[in-house]
Structures are given as C-alpha cells and as structure tokens.
Enzyme design. Structure first.
Site, PDB file in Angstrom:
ATOM      1  N   ASP A  50      45.379  44.025  33.481  1.00  0.00           N
ATOM      2  CA  ASP A  50      44.231  44.666  32.813  1.00  0.00           C
ATOM      3  C   ASP A  50      44.714  45.899  32.047  1.00  0.00           C
ATOM      4  O   ASP A  50      44.394  46.085  30.867  1.00  0.00           O
ATOM      5  CB  ASP A  50      43.153  45.107  33.826  1.00  0.00           C
ATOM      6  CG  ASP A  50      42.576  43.965  34.671  1.00  0.00           C
ATOM      7  OD1 ASP A  50      43.360  43.302  35.371  1.00  0.00           O
ATOM      8  OD2 ASP A  50      41.354  43.751  34.627  1.00  0.00           O
ATOM      9  N   GLU A  73      37.096  48.895  29.139  1.00  0.00           N
ATOM     10  CA  GLU A  73      36.639  48.904  30.529  1.00  0.00           C
ATOM     11  C   GLU A  73      37.500  49.847  31.384  1.00  0.00           C
ATOM     12  O   GLU A  73      36.992  50.505  32.283  1.00  0.00           O
ATOM     13  CB  GLU A  73      36.663  47.496  31.133  1.00  0.00           C
ATOM     14  CG  GLU A  73      36.164  47.528  32.569  1.00  0.00           C
ATOM     15  CD  GLU A  73      36.098  46.189  33.281  1.00  0.00           C
ATOM     16  OE1 GLU A  73      36.510  45.178  32.706  1.00  0.00           O
ATOM     17  OE2 GLU A  73      35.634  46.172  34.430  1.00  0.00           O
ATOM     18  N   ASP A 128      37.025  44.384  26.941  1.00  0.00           N
ATOM     19  CA  ASP A 128      37.305  44.062  28.339  1.00  0.00           C
ATOM     20  C   ASP A 128      38.660  43.362  28.318  1.00  0.00           C
ATOM     21  O   ASP A 128      38.755  42.192  27.932  1.00  0.00           O
ATOM     22  CB  ASP A 128      36.211  43.157  28.928  1.00  0.00           C
ATOM     23  CG  ASP A 128      36.348  43.047  30.435  1.00  0.00           C
ATOM     24  OD1 ASP A 128      37.441  43.365  30.953  1.00  0.00           O
ATOM     25  OD2 ASP A 128      35.382  42.642  31.102  1.00  0.00           O
ATOM     26  N   ILE A 130      40.813  42.272  30.572  1.00  0.00           N
ATOM     27  CA  ILE A 130      40.767  41.044  31.379  1.00  0.00           C
ATOM     28  C   ILE A 130      39.354  40.958  31.923  1.00  0.00           C
ATOM     29  O   ILE A 130      38.962  41.714  32.815  1.00  0.00           O
ATOM     30  CB  ILE A 130      41.792  41.043  32.553  1.00  0.00           C
ATOM     31  CG1 ILE A 130      43.240  41.141  32.048  1.00  0.00           C
ATOM     32  CG2 ILE A 130      41.611  39.788  33.413  1.00  0.00           C
ATOM     33  CD1 ILE A 130      43.782  39.907  31.329  1.00  0.00           C
ATOM     34  N   ASP A 131      38.585  40.044  31.359  1.00  0.00           N
ATOM     35  CA  ASP A 131      37.221  39.809  31.820  1.00  0.00           C
ATOM     36  C   ASP A 131      37.323  38.694  32.859  1.00  0.00           C
ATOM     37  O   ASP A 131      37.960  37.663  32.589  1.00  0.00           O
ATOM     38  CB  ASP A 131      36.373  39.382  30.617  1.00  0.00           C
ATOM     39  CG  ASP A 131      34.968  38.993  31.013  1.00  0.00           C
ATOM     40  OD1 ASP A 131      34.478  39.484  32.043  1.00  0.00           O
ATOM     41  OD2 ASP A 131      34.352  38.195  30.282  1.00  0.00           O
ATOM     42  N   THR A 133      38.488  39.439  36.158  1.00  0.00           N
ATOM     43  CA  THR A 133      39.756  39.761  36.852  1.00  0.00           C
ATOM     44  C   THR A 133      39.889  38.962  38.153  1.00  0.00           C
ATOM     45  O   THR A 133      40.989  38.545  38.514  1.00  0.00           O
ATOM     46  CB  THR A 133      39.828  41.288  37.121  1.00  0.00           C
ATOM     47  OG1 THR A 133      39.707  41.958  35.869  1.00  0.00           O
ATOM     48  CG2 THR A 133      41.137  41.692  37.760  1.00  0.00           C
ATOM     49  N   SER A 242      34.034  35.003  34.044  1.00  0.00           N
ATOM     50  CA  SER A 242      34.216  35.630  32.727  1.00  0.00           C
ATOM     51  C   SER A 242      33.289  35.087  31.641  1.00  0.00           C
ATOM     52  O   SER A 242      32.482  34.186  31.878  1.00  0.00           O
ATOM     53  CB  SER A 242      35.668  35.505  32.265  1.00  0.00           C
ATOM     54  OG  SER A 242      35.901  34.240  31.679  1.00  0.00           O
ATOM     55  N   LYS A 245      32.074  31.410  30.008  1.00  0.00           N
ATOM     56  CA  LYS A 245      30.801  30.688  30.105  1.00  0.00           C
ATOM     57  C   LYS A 245      30.071  30.671  28.762  1.00  0.00           C
ATOM     58  O   LYS A 245      29.463  29.678  28.387  1.00  0.00           O
ATOM     59  CB  LYS A 245      29.913  31.332  31.188  1.00  0.00           C
ATOM     60  CG  LYS A 245      30.492  31.213  32.588  1.00  0.00           C
ATOM     61  CD  LYS A 245      29.571  31.778  33.651  1.00  0.00           C
ATOM     62  CE  LYS A 245      29.663  33.255  33.870  1.00  0.00           C
ATOM     63  NZ  LYS A 245      30.942  33.775  34.371  1.00  0.00           N
ATOM     64  N   ARG A 259      22.570  33.911  34.424  1.00  0.00           N
ATOM     65  CA  ARG A 259      23.171  34.987  35.214  1.00  0.00           C
ATOM     66  C   ARG A 259      22.033  35.756  35.849  1.00  0.00           C
ATOM     67  O   ARG A 259      21.281  36.449  35.168  1.00  0.00           O
ATOM     68  CB  ARG A 259      23.975  35.852  34.265  1.00  0.00           C
ATOM     69  CG  ARG A 259      24.706  36.967  34.890  1.00  0.00           C
ATOM     70  CD  ARG A 259      25.567  37.664  33.840  1.00  0.00           C
ATOM     71  NE  ARG A 259      26.467  38.547  34.504  1.00  0.00           N
ATOM     72  CZ  ARG A 259      27.616  38.150  35.049  1.00  0.00           C
ATOM     73  NH1 ARG A 259      28.020  36.909  34.973  1.00  0.00           N
ATOM     74  NH2 ARG A 259      28.369  39.016  35.660  1.00  0.00           N
ATOM     75  N   ASP A 272      30.971  43.065  28.993  1.00  0.00           N
ATOM     76  CA  ASP A 272      30.863  41.739  29.613  1.00  0.00           C
ATOM     77  C   ASP A 272      30.023  40.779  28.771  1.00  0.00           C
ATOM     78  O   ASP A 272      29.853  39.612  29.157  1.00  0.00           O
ATOM     79  CB  ASP A 272      30.218  41.858  31.010  1.00  0.00           C
ATOM     80  CG  ASP A 272      31.199  42.386  32.051  1.00  0.00           C
ATOM     81  OD1 ASP A 272      32.397  42.114  31.918  1.00  0.00           O
ATOM     82  OD2 ASP A 272      30.758  43.078  32.994  1.00  0.00           O
TER      83      ASP A 272
END
Ligand code: AMP
Ligand code: MG
Length: 329
Positions: A50, A73, A128, A130-131, A133, A242, A245, A259, A272
């Site tokens: 990240d 982030e 982000d 690494i979305d 993680t 992440s 989707k 969600r 996100d």
C-alpha cells in the site's frame, strides 16, 4: 451543446501510473511476511505494498501535475516513526528498485503528498493505492484505484484490477472512464483496449449480483440475500474484495452490486468509490446510495450524506431500490 473535456493527458498519466503500481503489486503479492502488514487505528490492515504504490503513483502525479492536490488513503506517519525503520526500509527498497537514485526522504514526502482534504470548488486526485488490502493479503482480488475530482464531480477514473478474470485473456485489466466519453478496458496481457458496457436485457437464470467477500464483517450479507431473493436474482453472488465489484458490473458480468453497511454510522470513504462510480456510469450503469441518492463527492474524505451503495445496469435501478426499501427500511 457544451463539449465535454477529454482529459487526454490526465488519463494517460493516470493509466501509466496505475499500470506501474499494478506490476509492483503483482510482484509483491504472496511475498509478504508478518512484519510487512500492520493494523491501522480503525483496525484495517495496511502493507508495505500500500505504502509503495501510494509513493509510486504520487510521484507520477507530482511530476506531471505539480499544482494538483492528492487525497491518498495512506500517509507516512507510521514509516517516519524510528521504531518502524525495518518496514520503512522495505518500502524504500521497492521504490529504489524502480528509481535507483531516489532519496528516502523523497519517498516519504511522496506518500505524504496525499494529504488533500478534498471538498468542493477544487481539483484533486483521490487514490486508494491498494483497495481491498484484505483481499491482497489473502492472495485474492484487489484494485489500484485513482480518480480525478473537479468541483465535487468525478471527471476521470482509473481502476487497475490485476487479478480479475477476463474472458479469452489471462487475468488482469485496467478500466478507465472520462465523464461523457465512455468506459474502456485495457487488457494487461495484450495491452489491447476495448469499450465496456453494462449488461441489459433478459437474464433467464436470474440477474447476477455482487457484494463484498464472505469474510467482510462490515457488509450485511443476509440482507443482501433477501434483496436478491425479492429480485429473483441468481442465488449465488460474486463475492469479492475492492472496487473490482464495480468493474464486474461495468463489463456486464453482474448487473447489480449491493453494499449494505452493518453499522448505521459508517460513512463510505470517497477513495473506495470515486473511480468505480464513473466507470460504471460511463459503461451505461447507475450508482446511488441505498436511498437512491446520488453520491456527493464534495464533502471531504467521506460520503457523509450517503448510506450504503447500490450499483446497477440502470434499467434495474428502480426495481432494486424498491427491493432495498422492502427489506431494509
Ligand atoms: P470491500 O473490499 O468491498 O470489502 O471494501 C473494503 C473497504 O471497506 C475498505 O477499503 C474500507 O475502506 C471499507 N470499510 C472499512 N470499514 C468499514 C465499515 N465498518 N463498513 C463499511 N465499509 C468499511
Ligand atoms: Mg486501501
């Protein structure tokens, strides 16, 4: 008619940066040791990958657009603490590999360039690195997510999905979209680019929906299942980490993404959602919160005026909102 801006240079810089971060993340996935993963204050994990990807992407953006603000982030506070020098050395090593003469202080400063508070009436990037993680650590799905916001509106989004299945290709692609100009997918294997569109029309086996991974403790899986049932959706959802989707809906492999926060007080972070939202919309889909309200990206780091998320191929949106109201409210 007012012509929409093309953001040609911004798009190219963002794609190049995300491509390089995806190669770095791919090289690092599966190699992490316990020391390389730490828990943040909110107990979500962050890894040396990240930090490395945020440094790398911010360096690209700072070089191409020195005036632009970035909201990332992560920050380098943890790495600057002398007791974390071993983990800092690992991040520095990853970046030195790509830029041999870079100074350690430049790497930390690059990470800390992500300090923009966002808000209305300004232009800023949102990252982000690494979305997902948790998915990354599990050797599963994750994304590298970058967007450009102007005056509270997302105008450009780039989403690197290094492990996402691609029919007829090896996994991995970069999705991108510019407001008013459609969404595209660049395959990581062939480097060919193609337009992507959501899926419309009859789905004889039931519409496919996606939702957070089964291990997610912040999403209400049983409620999503009830909503899906109301819609006579296919009973087996895609469950993945992440913003991949959003990509799955944009390329037509699912027509709904739900969600549903377990906590009523949680507010979604803009990193996100910003790239995913514009990619789905430019692919012909629709994005709102669970009350049907459009996302408001002008309120700083969170979508403070929104609750949860509903993404559809647009034609299913009203019906899905009705199902959400029936089950949740
Ligand atoms: P996903 O990969 O879809 O499970 O989403 C992961 C993202 O959910 C993380 O990047 C977090 O920013 C976000 N998240 C963290 N805590 C919560 C929470 N309590 N409720 C909803 N989302 C959260
Ligand atoms: Mg992240």
């Amino acid at each position: 008619m007012r012509m929409t801006q093309c953001y040609t240079r911004e798009r190219q810089v963002a794609i190049d940066a995300v491509l390089q971060a995806c190669s770095l993340a791919r090289r690092m996935q599966g190699t992490l040791e316990a020391l390389d993963i730490v828990n943040k204050e909110d107990l979500s994990p962050v890894t040396i990958t990240d930090f490395s990807c945020q440094a790398l992407i911010n360096m690209h953006l700072a070089k191409a657009f020195p005036e632009d603000e970035i909201m990332g982030e992560e920050d380098a506070l943890f790495l600057r603490d002398p007791s974390n020098k071993l983990i800092k050395a690992k991040v520095v090593e990853q970046i030195e590999h790509l830029f041999p003469h870079i100074q350690e202080s430049s790497i930390l400063d690059a990470i800390d360039r992500g300090g923009s508070p966002g808000g209305p009436n300004r232009r800023f990037w949102v990252l982000d690195p690494i979305d997902g993680t948790k998915g990354f650590i599990r050797n599963d799905q994750y994304a590298v997510a970058l967007a450009l916001i102007e005056d509270g509106k997302v105008v450009l989004g780039v989403l690197g999905c290094p492990r996402l299945e691609m029919k007829g290709h090896t996994p991995g692609g970069i999705f991108s979209a510019v407001k008013g100009h459609g969404a595209t997918l660049l395959y990581l294997d062939s480097k060919k680019e193609t337009a992507v569109h959501v899926r419309h029309g009859k789905m004889p086996d039931g519409v496919i929906y996606c939702e957070p991974h089964k291990s997610s403790s912040s999403h209400n899986h049983p409620a999503a299942f009830k909503i899906a049932n109301f819609l006579k959706a296919h009973p087996e959802p895609f469950q993945l980490d992440s913003q991949c989707k959003y990509a799955v809906v944009a390329k037509g492999d699912a027509a709904i993404y739900l969600r549903i926060p377990i906590s009523n007080s949680y507010r979604e972070k803009i990193w996100d959602h910003a790239p995913g939202k514009i990619i789905v919309e430019e692919a012909g889909g629709q994005v709102s919160d669970l009350h049907g309200k459009p996302f408001d990206f002008s309120r700083g780091k969170t979508l403070s005026d929104n609750f949860g998320l509903l993404v559809t191929n647009k034609e299913l949106h009203e019906k899905a909102l009705e199902a959400v109201r029936h089950v949740l409210f």
